[in-house]
Design a protein around this motif. Structure first.
Motif, PDB file in Angstrom:
ATOM      1  N   ALA A 259       5.236   3.521  -3.169  1.00 50.93           N
ATOM      2  CA  ALA A 259       5.029   2.127  -2.876  1.00 50.93           C
ATOM      3  C   ALA A 259       6.070   1.308  -3.191  1.00 50.93           C
ATOM      4  O   ALA A 259       6.836   1.239  -3.947  1.00 50.93           O
ATOM      5  CB  ALA A 259       3.939   1.428  -4.238  1.00 50.93           C
TER       6      ALA A 259
ATOM      7  N   LYS B 205       0.849  -1.122   0.079  1.00 53.16           N
ATOM      8  CA  LYS B 205      -0.007  -0.108  -0.055  1.00 53.16           C
ATOM      9  C   LYS B 205       0.820   1.223   0.014  1.00 53.16           C
ATOM     10  O   LYS B 205       1.837   1.323   0.927  1.00 53.16           O
ATOM     11  CB  LYS B 205      -0.984  -0.019   1.271  1.00 53.16           C
ATOM     12  CG  LYS B 205      -1.849   0.988   1.191  1.00 53.16           C
ATOM     13  CD  LYS B 205      -2.731   0.798   2.386  1.00 53.16           C
ATOM     14  CE  LYS B 205      -3.812   2.058   2.444  1.00 53.16           C
ATOM     15  NZ  LYS B 205      -4.683   1.980   3.642  1.00 53.16           N
ATOM     16  N   PRO B 206       0.691   2.256  -0.963  1.00 57.07           N
ATOM     17  CA  PRO B 206       1.586   3.249  -0.931  1.00 57.07           C
ATOM     18  C   PRO B 206       1.550   4.223   0.376  1.00 57.07           C
ATOM     19  O   PRO B 206       0.342   4.252   1.026  1.00 57.07           O
ATOM     20  CB  PRO B 206       1.051   4.229  -2.159  1.00 57.07           C
ATOM     21  CG  PRO B 206       0.207   3.169  -2.851  1.00 57.07           C
ATOM     22  CD  PRO B 206      -0.337   2.299  -2.012  1.00 57.07           C
TER      23      PRO B 206
END
Length: 119
Positions: free
Chosen positions: A86, A80-81
């Motif tokens: 990311a 998940k960024p």
């Protein structure tokens, strides 16, 4: 895992409701395999390679890239960024050897879970 006695899982129509049971448990694949492996270790039985979970997650949530429309392909999964970045969590070159290795791992896992399983 078994469904509630009397429930024909293969005949259930979309939207059917069934009693809660082991088969309706909402545990993740990792949770189920951790439970299976804990019980297997206690019996001195073989355990399932948890790379099965990594492969499942990469196939379900990763992205496949290629500079051409031919093999090999590259499978990449990102986390998940955070802060606009990311991180790469999985990367594999999907060539004939890779597919063979993954199939072997999955068949080995199935043979541990279901003794006598033949693909």
């Amino acid at each position: 895992m078994h469904a509630e006695p009397g429930v024909d899982v293969l005949a259930l129509p979309l939207g059917a409701e069934v009693p809660e049971s082991n088969i309706t448990d909402y545990a993740s694949l990792r949770q189920l395999l951790d439970l299976f492996n804990t019980e297997a270790r206690a019996r001195g039985a073989p355990v399932v390679d948890l790379h099965v979970v990594e492969l499942r997650d990469a196939l379900a949530h990763g992205r496949v890239y290629s500079k051409t429309q031919a093999y090999p392909l590259t499978l990449v999964k990102f986390d998940k960024p955070k802060g606009g970045r990311a991180r790469v969590m999985y990367r594999a070159l999907m060539d004939e050897g890779w597919f063979g290795q993954q199939m072997k791992m999955l068949v080995d896992a199935m043979q541990i879970i279901i003794p006598g399983f033949e693909p």
